[in-house]
Design an enzyme around this catalytic site. Structure first.
Site, PDB file in Angstrom:
ATOM      1  CB  CYS A 132      -0.965   0.043   1.223  1.00 24.60           C
ATOM      2  SG  CYS A 132      -2.190  -1.255   1.261  1.00 24.60           S
ATOM      3  CB  ALA A 133       3.979   2.193   0.813  1.00 28.31           C
TER       4      ALA A 133
END
Ligand SMILES: Cc1ncc(COP(=O)(O)O)c(C=O)c1O
Length: 384
Positions: free
Chosen positions: A340-341
């Protein structure tokens, strides 16, 4: 089974957390702050105890400045949406999780001005670049305390000084550091501290919060959701007192009972001693992995500058394949991909495939780390 996915969520939870939750449902299951009967009062006491535990952990004097939310993502959205208006300037870093980046990108479309300060390939923040980005008129600086991809710890206090000189607030996402790295909110100059309950605080999913520093005037912070609070019920408008202004609707009381127990459990071990345990694991993991031919380990690779979150890639093998083999053949549970980055992966040069991320925790032993290193050695040999 060896669980090295603590950066996603901690597992197992201490038995104290499980019993706090079942006890809550069995003996104190009223709605806190609503009815006046004994079960409601018992529930309210437990919630207040959890508020006190959060306040103590981050060294703030007023537990009413702790606002419970459902995770750090909600707390970050509450802070951004409540504070920012079109035309406001916001500065962030290129190591952020999408919990910070996505709401900021959406607000950028709605008219805020966003500057993303690029970090180095090891995830470190260049303070000079930050200084240049924080011009007068900046409303908010938002940053992670430590990267969830490579563990690099960012210099919060130094950024707080820069933000405050420019008249801006500092928001810090401590999802990866709460319970793992000592945090002193006032001493580190954090105005809006956002945390999640299910990682290093050993609470259940569905818990988290926003802790407001002394500089934040609640008249400037709008609620994200309005509704019943059990207080000032004679008014149709939202009360303006803490924490009710930001806690509408029945809260996740059973989860917060577990979170309170998780924080007390962390405090009884001591954050410093958890940090020392994880640094020992990290040192062994890094030295073992760095000796494996074909394996690239990303980040600072210095346990004193990072949390126990190690990202790596095996030459010629897709991260999904490595993750699957670790699980199937060795019983090692980790996370692969972008975590998620995406911005962080662009920064360290691993976008779009991502990395294999190993994140040991409190219940991981040095022997477990030895088994993880041997597994990687076998995978490397079989492939080579
Ligand atoms: C740095 C960071 N920020 C935000 C989040 C989001 O946490 P949650 O899903 O609990 O809101 C995570 C968790 O993956 C994280 O590591």
């Amino acid at each position: 089974m060896i669980y090295v996915d603590y950066a996603a969520t901690s597992w197992p939870k201490p038995k104290e957390v499980l019993s706090a939750m079942t006890d809550f449902l069995e003996y104190s299951g009223g709605n806190p702050g609503r009815s006046g009967h004994r079960l409601s009062i018992a529930a309210a006491r437990i919630i207040f105890g959890a508020r006190e535990a959060v306040a103590e952990l981050f060294n703030i004097s007023d537990p009413m400045r702790v606002i419970f939310t459902y995770n750090v993502t909600y707390a970050i959205n509450l802070a951004f949406r409540g504070l920012l208006k079109p035309g406001d300037r916001v500065v962030t870093t290129s190591m952020e999780h999408n919990a910070v980046m996505r709401p900021l990108r959406a607000l950028e479309k709605a008219g805020i001005e966003l500057t993303v300060v690029p970090c180095g390939p090891d995830g470190s923040l260049d303070l000079e670049a930050m200084r240049k980005a924080i011009t007068g008129g900046t409303r908010l600086v938002a940053m992670t305390h430590a990267s969830n991809v490579v563990g690099t710890i960012l210099p919060v206090k130094e950024v707080a000084n820069l933000a405050h000189e420019a008249g801006a607030y500092l928001l810090v996402d401590v999802a990866q550091t709460a319970g793992v790295v000592p945090i002193d909110q006032p001493a580190q100059g954090i105005d809006l501290l956002t945390f999640t309950g299910h990682k290093g605080l050993y609470g259940p999913p569905g818990t988290g919060g926003l802790v407001l520093g002394e500089r934040v005037d609640i008249a400037e912070l709008e609620p994200l959701v309005r509704g019943g609070t059990g207080s000032k019920s004679e008014y149709e408008e939202q009360p303006d007192m803490l924490p009710d202004k930001y806690e509408s609707g029945t809260i996740n009381s059973v989860g917060i009972a577990g979170l309170g127990a998780g924080i007390r459990w962390v405090q009884s071990r001591g954050v410093e001693s958890i940090r020392a345990h994880e640094a020992g694991l990290n040192e062994l993991l890094l030295s073992g992995l760095q000796n494996i031919p074909g394996l690239t380990v990303h980040g600072t690779c210095d346990p004193s500058k990072m949390t126990a979150v190690v990202s790596c890639n095996m030459a010629g093998q897709h991260v999904s394949e490595v993750g699957l083999r670790l699980d199937d053949e060795f019983g090692i549970l980790c996370r692969v991909g972008l975590h998620c980055a995406p911005a962080a992966h662009k920064t360290i040069g691993t976008f779009p495939e991502g990395t294999v991320r190993l994140a040991p925790g409190v219940f991981t032993s040095l022997e477990d780390i030895g088994t993880v290193i041997t597994a990687f050695e076998k995978i490397a040999v079989q492939h080579g």
